[in-house]
Design a protein around this motif. Structure first.
Motif, PDB file in Angstrom:
ATOM      1  N   THR A  39       0.831  -1.205   0.000  1.00 39.56           N
ATOM      2  CA  THR A  39       0.000   0.000   0.000  1.00 39.56           C
ATOM      3  C   THR A  39       0.867   1.257   0.000  1.00 39.56           C
ATOM      4  N   ARG A  40       0.502   2.177  -0.851  1.00 41.15           N
ATOM      5  CA  ARG A  40       1.203   3.464  -0.956  1.00 41.15           C
ATOM      6  C   ARG A  40       1.040   4.244   0.348  1.00 41.15           C
ATOM      7  N   ARG A  41       2.128   4.831   0.830  1.00 39.12           N
ATOM      8  CA  ARG A  41       2.129   5.650   2.050  1.00 39.12           C
ATOM      9  C   ARG A  41       2.875   6.949   1.753  1.00 39.12           C
ATOM     10  N   PRO A  42       2.178   7.916   1.117  1.00 47.18           N
ATOM     11  CA  PRO A  42       2.852   9.163   0.728  1.00 47.18           C
ATOM     12  C   PRO A  42       3.436   9.923   1.911  1.00 47.18           C
ATOM     13  N   GLU A  43       2.827   9.811   3.072  1.00 45.77           N
ATOM     14  CA  GLU A  43       3.337  10.512   4.255  1.00 45.77           C
ATOM     15  C   GLU A  43       4.719  10.014   4.670  1.00 45.77           C
TER      16      GLU A  43
ATOM     17  N   ARG B 169       6.778   8.858   2.152  1.00 50.69           N
ATOM     18  CA  ARG B 169       7.446   8.837   0.850  1.00 50.69           C
ATOM     19  C   ARG B 169       7.683   7.395   0.388  1.00 50.69           C
ATOM     20  N   PHE B 170       6.636   6.575   0.531  1.00 48.77           N
ATOM     21  CA  PHE B 170       6.686   5.162   0.169  1.00 48.77           C
ATOM     22  C   PHE B 170       5.598   4.885  -0.855  1.00 48.77           C
ATOM     23  N   ALA B 171       6.012   4.460  -2.045  1.00 48.01           N
ATOM     24  CA  ALA B 171       5.071   4.242  -3.147  1.00 48.01           C
ATOM     25  C   ALA B 171       4.377   2.890  -3.086  1.00 48.01           C
ATOM     26  N   GLY B 172       4.799   2.030  -2.186  1.00 41.97           N
ATOM     27  CA  GLY B 172       4.258   0.675  -2.145  1.00 41.97           C
ATOM     28  C   GLY B 172       5.027  -0.215  -3.106  1.00 41.97           C
TER      29      GLY B 172
END
Length: 129
Positions: free
Chosen positions: A64-68, A70-73
């Motif tokens: 799962t993407r976690r923009p907070e 800076r992780f695109a998944g």
């Protein structure tokens, strides 16, 4: 982290795992480690859909993407520095992803047998092309 050269499970200098996505405990592209890395993020793995589903079920959602953060998944085929304990757990469950031996830190051998890592080596050394 120490500036000393770190080694892989083959005894040679550790090779970067991935810059895209940027991996590693220190987010330097390598599975480097030191005493602050309590999770031992030392296994350079080429993740699979089966492993990502397993990890999510175990409470660590890597897809799962976690923009907070800076992780695109992660997507199947991505390389990522995994926690040694999670890889071992997946191995015991029959869904361990392939391992890039040249990019897997030698400290992984404190948790996992070299033979187990070699059986999951990417690219498969005995595979016909």
């Amino acid at each position: 982290m120490s500036a000393a050269v770190q080694h892989n499970v083959l005894g040679s200098e550790l090779v970067p795992c991935s810059y895209a996505p940027l991996t590693g405990y220190f987010r330097d592209g390598c599975c480097n480690t030191d005493d602050s890395d309590t999770g031992a993020h030392v296994i350079c793995a080429r993740v699979t859909a089966a492993f990502l589903a397993f990890s999510k079920l175990r409470g660590n959602d890597l897809s799962t993407r976690r923009p907070e953060h800076r992780f695109a998944g992660l997507q199947p085929g991505d390389r990522w520095c995994l926690c040694a304990a999670r890889w071992k757990e997946a191995h015991e469950a029959g869904c361990a992803p392939h391992v890039v031996l040249e990019s897997t830190h030698i400290s992984a051998l404190e948790f996992i047998l070299l033979e187990d890592l070699q059986r999951h080596a990417w690219p498969q050394r005995n595979a016909a092309n």
